[in-house]
Enzyme design. Sequence first.
Site, PDB file in Angstrom:
ATOM      1  N   ASP A  28     -47.874  10.975  14.129  1.00  0.00           N
ATOM      2  CA  ASP A  28     -47.424  10.311  15.347  1.00  0.00           C
ATOM      3  C   ASP A  28     -47.599   8.843  14.992  1.00  0.00           C
ATOM      4  OD1 ASP A  28     -47.707   8.791  17.782  1.00  0.00           O
ATOM      5  OD2 ASP A  28     -47.712  10.702  18.828  1.00  0.00           O
ATOM      6  N   HIS A  29     -46.500   8.134  14.752  1.00  0.00           N
ATOM      7  CA  HIS A  29     -46.668   6.814  14.131  1.00  0.00           C
ATOM      8  C   HIS A  29     -47.455   5.853  15.027  1.00  0.00           C
ATOM      9  CE1 HIS A  29     -43.063   5.479  16.378  1.00  0.00           C
ATOM     10  NE2 HIS A  29     -43.483   4.242  16.155  1.00  0.00           N
ATOM     11  N   HIS A  89     -46.390   9.949  21.838  1.00  0.00           N
ATOM     12  CA  HIS A  89     -47.055   8.646  21.749  1.00  0.00           C
ATOM     13  C   HIS A  89     -47.858   8.283  23.008  1.00  0.00           C
ATOM     14  CE1 HIS A  89     -44.354   8.521  18.440  1.00  0.00           C
ATOM     15  NE2 HIS A  89     -43.312   8.068  19.082  1.00  0.00           N
TER      16      HIS A  89
HETATM   17  O1  LIG Z   1     -40.850   7.455  18.096  1.00  0.00           O
HETATM   18  C1  LIG Z   1     -40.150   6.592  18.599  1.00  0.00           C
HETATM   19  O2  LIG Z   1     -40.648   5.349  18.728  1.00  0.00           O
HETATM   20  C2  LIG Z   1     -39.771   4.243  18.867  1.00  0.00           C
HETATM   21  C3  LIG Z   1     -40.632   3.076  19.343  1.00  0.00           C
HETATM   22  O3  LIG Z   1     -41.588   2.824  18.366  1.00  0.00           O
HETATM   23  P1  LIG Z   1     -42.234   1.387  18.185  1.00  0.00           P
HETATM   24  O4  LIG Z   1     -43.152   1.544  17.052  1.00  0.00           O
HETATM   25  O5  LIG Z   1     -41.084   0.448  17.926  1.00  0.00           O
HETATM   26  O6  LIG Z   1     -42.888   1.057  19.473  1.00  0.00           O
HETATM   27  C4  LIG Z   1     -38.663   4.536  19.834  1.00  0.00           C
HETATM   28  O7  LIG Z   1     -37.734   3.472  19.819  1.00  0.00           O
HETATM   29  C5  LIG Z   1     -37.950   5.791  19.419  1.00  0.00           C
HETATM   30  O8  LIG Z   1     -36.968   6.119  20.386  1.00  0.00           O
HETATM   31  C6  LIG Z   1     -38.914   6.931  19.278  1.00  0.00           C
HETATM   32  O9  LIG Z   1     -38.263   8.041  18.666  1.00  0.00           O
END
Ligand SMILES: O=C1O[C@H](COP(=O)(O)O)[C@@H](O)[C@H](O)[C@H]1O
Length: 484
Positions: A178-179, A241
């Site tokens: 989960d990045h 997230h």
């Molecule tokens: O996992 C996702 O995250 C992005 C937003 O990530 P961020 O690191 O830029 O806050 C989101 O734009 C995307 O739709 C989603 O799949």
Amino acid sequence: MDSMTFVLFGATGDLAKRKIFPALYNLFLDEKLAPNFSIVGSGRSPMEQEEFSEYVEQSLKTFSRREDNDSRMKEFLSFIRYMAVDVTQKDEYAQLLDLVTSREKELNLPENRLFYLSVAPQFFDVIASNIQQSGLGSTKGWKRLIIEKPFGHDLPSARELNAKLSKSFEEEEIYRIDHYLGKPMVQNLEAIEFANPILQALWNKRHIANVQITASEIVGVEERAGYYDNSGAIRDMIQNHMLQMMMLTAMHIPEKVSANGIREEKKKVMEALRPLNPENINTDVIRGQYSSGEIKGEKVIGYIDEPGIERTSKNDTFIAARLWVDNEMWEGVPFYLRTGKRMTEKSTRIVIEFKDPLRGVYKDEAGNALPNLLTIEINPNAGVSLQLNSKNLLNEGKVEPINVMFYSNEENVPEAYELLIHDALLGDPTFFAHWNEVELAWKWVQPILDAFEADTAPLHHYKAGSMGPEASDKLLAENGFKWW
Ligand SMILES: O=C1O[C@H](COP(=O)(O)O)[C@@H](O)[C@H](O)[C@H]1O
Ligand SMILES: NC(=O)C1=CN([C@@H]2O[C@H](COP(=O)(O)OP(=O)(O)OC[C@H]3O[C@@H](n4cnc5c(N)ncnc54)[C@H](OP(=O)(O)O)[C@@H]3O)[C@@H](O)[C@H]2O)C=CC1
């Protein structure tokens, strides 16, 4: 750090190009990889070794945060091999195994193998099973599997996928990325909460009035209509997230600050989360979709006018929700989550609003209360600020909010993928989602999916460039709060 082989499925894809190769290269430059290692990339497209090396080199030059260093780059590239494999064809894995083992012999590597599935989710189970059946997974050393979200499309499909993966990999061997858990400030949450006795003492229902977690984005659906229109903000952001950030904020200090301790506490938060039912979904969850508007002076089209989106789509591009963690620590404290596309600004932050026991004594000129706020900025800025109240002697001694701020301006901070890949190589699962958390998150979200599917929840439109529909503000106003 153990010497190992990094087997990357989907090596010709977007994620590999933008994130995975640059992360590996940065780890290599920082000497965070073992001196001896092997990277085997595989994709569907046939490619000569030289062509693939050039492709990776281009990715590093474009996406690595480090300055060009030709000799180090060449050295890194020398560790990489490519093989085209159709992942659905079981018999093609034998050649991959040959390549992996021949490199292990050549480089004198132990049989430690990390398999990274940077491919579409429908391939996760077939690849895991073929890894096992081909002998790639029968190592004398360790084996690990990294997978990307989405982990399932709903509760039944997530369970089904997990059952399939479990036939080839133990839970301890599965690293679900989960990045957001790789973002430095999210990794810092535990320290902010528990390494500061002042905050630790206040981190409970006695002192906290509410918690607000926002992840707003300026971008719209971009080129991902096919995926996004079937996911919506609920699957794309909330199930993973947003709930992960909520768990880390609400968890109790573990008896032992370890991966297992933290994961156990996160699980307890999810178990204490008040379940949703058809009644409270309509009072506690706001489904929104952007209509046309203006962002930073530019006109933008509405969601249903986006290429690839049906005009009848009721997909959620915005969700706000009120959650209750029904345990001793948080009883009566609302947790608000809010995320959406095409909003005013790109900002991910957690705001803790403290209670005001002297409610009414100190107010601003407009008569509003002045709560203490702790704001943890996650993205794009990383920092912490504390809003306190202070007399302004230049303004007739009126009490006004002041901010005590810390912003991390360190350059070259490792990126999420670097931190996460490094942890997986070390075998540290702290910042990966355990199946328990994933399953409990789907369980909480499932009634919302059902309500959206049955279209029993209203769809609120909001102007692109705003902070979401009015209903989202009302959600907090009902409890006497507002979004910060
Ligand atoms: O996992 C996702 O995250 C992005 C937003 O990530 P961020 O690191 O830029 O806050 C989101 O734009 C995307 O739709 C989603 O799949
Ligand atoms: N891109 C991103 O920013 C993010 C992606 N993810 C997830 O990461 C994963 C990968 O995404 P992304 O890189 O964008 O996807 P891409 O579509 O760009 O890449 C897919 C990869 O899979 C390979 N592939 C497809 N079919 C086969 C097959 N039958 N046999 C072997 N290889 C095959 C492709 O090979 P070839 O090119 O040779 O056809 C390519 O390397 C997905 O699960 C996605 O949800 C998660 C977060 C962000």
